[in-house]
Write an enzyme that holds these catalytic residues in place. Structure first.
Site, short mmCIF file in Angstrom:
data_model
loop_
_atom_site.label_atom_id
_atom_site.label_comp_id
_atom_site.label_asym_id
_atom_site.label_seq_id
_atom_site.Cartn_x
_atom_site.Cartn_y
_atom_site.Cartn_z
N LYS A 13 2.99 4.43 5.40
CA LYS A 13 1.96 4.16 6.28
C LYS A 13 1.50 2.30 6.23
O LYS A 13 0.78 2.12 6.92
CB LYS A 13 1.31 4.84 4.96
CG LYS A 13 0.76 5.76 4.83
CD LYS A 13 -0.51 6.65 4.00
CE LYS A 13 -0.17 5.89 2.29
NZ LYS A 13 0.96 6.11 1.67
N ARG A 86 -8.32 9.02 -0.30
CA ARG A 86 -7.49 10.26 -1.35
C ARG A 86 -7.22 11.35 -2.34
O ARG A 86 -6.70 11.87 -2.89
CB ARG A 86 -6.71 9.41 -2.39
CG ARG A 86 -5.43 8.15 -1.67
CD ARG A 86 -4.88 7.28 -3.13
NE ARG A 86 -4.73 6.31 -2.16
CZ ARG A 86 -3.47 5.93 -2.17
NH1 ARG A 86 -2.43 6.28 -3.32
NH2 ARG A 86 -3.04 4.92 -1.41
N ARG A 125 12.00 -0.68 -2.00
CA ARG A 125 10.93 -1.53 -1.59
C ARG A 125 11.11 -3.48 -2.11
O ARG A 125 11.16 -2.79 -3.73
CB ARG A 125 9.46 -1.00 -1.75
CG ARG A 125 8.45 -2.14 -0.98
CD ARG A 125 7.34 -1.47 -0.97
NE ARG A 125 6.86 -0.75 -2.01
CZ ARG A 125 5.59 0.53 -1.97
NH1 ARG A 125 4.82 0.40 -0.67
NH2 ARG A 125 5.55 0.90 -2.52
N ARG A 158 7.72 -3.95 -6.65
CA ARG A 158 5.86 -3.85 -7.01
C ARG A 158 5.96 -2.99 -8.22
O ARG A 158 6.33 -2.11 -8.64
CB ARG A 158 5.33 -2.70 -5.88
CG ARG A 158 4.56 -3.28 -5.66
CD ARG A 158 3.36 -2.61 -4.02
NE ARG A 158 3.21 -1.25 -4.91
CZ ARG A 158 2.53 -0.46 -3.84
NH1 ARG A 158 2.49 -0.58 -2.05
NH2 ARG A 158 2.23 0.41 -3.85
N ARG A 169 2.92 9.09 -9.50
CA ARG A 169 2.18 8.27 -8.42
C ARG A 169 2.18 9.65 -7.40
O ARG A 169 1.81 10.38 -6.07
CB ARG A 169 2.89 7.38 -6.88
CG ARG A 169 2.01 6.20 -7.98
CD ARG A 169 2.53 4.72 -7.28
NE ARG A 169 2.98 4.55 -5.74
CZ ARG A 169 3.51 3.93 -5.62
NH1 ARG A 169 4.57 3.07 -5.98
NH2 ARG A 169 3.70 3.23 -4.34
P1 AP5 Z 1 5.67 1.47 3.21
O1 AP5 Z 1 5.35 1.47 4.01
O2 AP5 Z 1 5.32 -0.06 1.62
O3 AP5 Z 1 5.49 2.38 2.34
P2 AP5 Z 1 3.50 3.20 1.81
O4 AP5 Z 1 3.33 4.76 2.00
O5 AP5 Z 1 2.66 2.02 2.82
O6 AP5 Z 1 4.13 3.47 0.49
P3 AP5 Z 1 2.66 2.47 -0.73
O7 AP5 Z 1 3.48 2.83 -1.69
O8 AP5 Z 1 2.33 1.90 -0.34
O9 AP5 Z 1 2.01 3.41 -0.47
P4 AP5 Z 1 0.51 4.37 -1.74
O10 AP5 Z 1 -0.43 5.53 -1.00
O11 AP5 Z 1 2.23 4.96 -3.10
O12 AP5 Z 1 0.40 3.29 -2.09
P5 AP5 Z 1 -1.17 1.71 -2.37
O13 AP5 Z 1 -0.55 0.78 -2.00
O14 AP5 Z 1 -2.43 2.72 -1.23
O15 AP5 Z 1 7.12 2.13 3.23
C1 AP5 Z 1 7.81 2.44 1.93
C2 AP5 Z 1 9.26 1.20 1.70
O16 AP5 Z 1 10.12 2.17 2.70
C3 AP5 Z 1 9.20 -0.12 2.62
O17 AP5 Z 1 9.77 -0.81 1.58
C4 AP5 Z 1 9.59 -0.05 3.63
O18 AP5 Z 1 10.24 -1.03 4.05
C5 AP5 Z 1 9.84 1.57 4.26
N1 AP5 Z 1 10.10 2.26 5.13
C6 AP5 Z 1 8.67 2.37 5.75
N2 AP5 Z 1 9.05 2.67 6.59
C7 AP5 Z 1 10.68 3.27 6.66
C8 AP5 Z 1 11.37 4.18 8.12
N3 AP5 Z 1 11.34 4.91 8.76
N4 AP5 Z 1 12.81 4.12 7.42
C9 AP5 Z 1 13.17 3.08 6.53
N5 AP5 Z 1 12.35 2.49 5.45
C10 AP5 Z 1 10.72 2.63 5.51
O19 AP5 Z 1 -1.34 2.16 -3.75
C11 AP5 Z 1 -1.48 1.59 -4.69
C12 AP5 Z 1 -2.31 2.62 -5.65
O20 AP5 Z 1 -3.59 1.79 -5.45
C13 AP5 Z 1 -2.58 3.76 -6.48
O21 AP5 Z 1 -1.17 4.23 -7.31
C14 AP5 Z 1 -4.31 3.06 -6.89
O22 AP5 Z 1 -4.01 3.21 -7.85
C15 AP5 Z 1 -4.62 2.74 -5.84
N6 AP5 Z 1 -5.13 3.47 -4.85
C16 AP5 Z 1 -5.21 2.95 -3.26
N7 AP5 Z 1 -5.95 3.83 -2.67
C17 AP5 Z 1 -6.35 4.23 -3.69
C18 AP5 Z 1 -8.12 5.47 -3.52
N8 AP5 Z 1 -8.28 5.51 -1.60
N9 AP5 Z 1 -8.42 6.08 -4.37
C19 AP5 Z 1 -8.11 5.72 -5.49
N10 AP5 Z 1 -6.62 3.96 -5.96
C20 AP5 Z 1 -6.58 3.48 -4.63
#
Ligand code: AP5
Length: 216
Positions: A13, A86, A125, A158, A169
């Site tokens: 994402k 979420r 990552r 991270r 997660r």
């Molecule tokens: P990446 O693009 O970083 O993936 P992502 O889907 O953004 O993963 P996240 O781990 O950031 O998502 P998340 O939803 O768990 O965490 P968030 O930061 O939102 O890609 C991942 C890896 O794969 C990278 O190394 C990339 O290079 C590689 N990659 C990407 N595409 C690829 C491809 N096609 N092929 C190969 N490799 C690829 O949230 C973190 C925390 O914040 C949550 O756990 C929670 O505690 C809190 N939080 C966030 N939003 C909320 C909410 N709405 N409500 C409550 N708590 C929240």
């Protein structure tokens, strides 16, 4: 256009959200990035959010809803939401917020990939400690090991990419976020995209899907 990207942790994402928002002239509203920035700056929201994030749990709904409300209000050009909502409560909060602002969601994109692919992506990552740019040891390595291509900052793992937190997660995703699929499948702008393939392939599929959706 106002759009929403959702899907499991590690599906891509953030990687795609940044590129798509730049290509389509939208504001990328990534909840995880906003929360990490609040943690980094030591704001009251950041202090509260940190313990939930470190455990892989969701930050309380009212806290994230407050953050997103401000960000949406400041996105007159259109937005691409990433990481909010979420759970069902957040989805209903978003609907109410948009109705109040006289705005709507035009497109909802669900990015999907099997769990082994997600774990593989998360375990490799690397992120920049200074600017937050994201890399992958194998799939998008930096030009110089350990150094950010964007700002020259130091690359780190991270906090919540440790194995036990990734498991938490993924559990939270299955229990609270995956049920949103049934909520959004009825949306007229709903699209499901296979997020396997190279980052460029996935980007092209997403860009086409969003462009088609915006034309309807
Ligand atoms: P990446 O693009 O970083 O993936 P992502 O889907 O953004 O993963 P996240 O781990 O950031 O998502 P998340 O939803 O768990 O965490 P968030 O930061 O939102 O890609 C991942 C890896 O794969 C990278 O190394 C990339 O290079 C590689 N990659 C990407 N595409 C690829 C491809 N096609 N092929 C190969 N490799 C690829 O949230 C973190 C925390 O914040 C949550 O756990 C929670 O505690 C809190 N939080 C966030 N939003 C909320 C909410 N709405 N409500 C409550 N708590 C929240």
């Amino acid at each position: 256009m106002n759009a929403l990207l959702f899907g499991p942790p590690g599906v891509g994402k953030g990687t795609q959200g940044k590129r798509l928002a730049a290509a389509l002239g939208l504001r990328h509203l990534a909840m995880g990035d906003m929360l990490r920035e609040a943690v980094r700056r030591g704001t009251p929201t950041g202090k509260l959010a940190k313990r939930y994030m470190d455990a892989g749990e969701l930050v309380p709904d009212e806290v994230v809803a407050g953050v997103i409300r401000e960000a949406i209000a400041a996105s007159e050009e259109g937005f691409l939401l990433d990481g909010f909502p979420r759970n069902r409560t957040q989805a209903e909060m978003l609907d109410a917020m948009l109705a109040e602002m006289g705005r709507r969601l035009d497109c909802v994109v669900f990015m999907d990939a099997p769990e082994d692919v997600l774990v593989d992506r998360l375990s490799g990552r690397l992120v920049c400690a200074a600017c937050g740019a994201s890399f992958h040891r194998q799939y998008s390595p930096p030009a110089k090991p350990g150094v950010c291509d964007v700002c020259g900052g130091k690359l780190i793992v991270r906090e919540d990419d440790r194995e036990e937190v990734v498991r938490a997660r993924l559990r939270v995703y299955r229990e609270q976020t995956a049920p949103l699929l049934a909520y959004y499948e009825r949306h007229p702008g709903f699209v499901r995209v296979n997020a396997q393939g190279t980052p460029d392939e996935v980007f092209n599929t997403l860009q086409e899907a969003l462009t088609r959706c915006a034309e309807v």
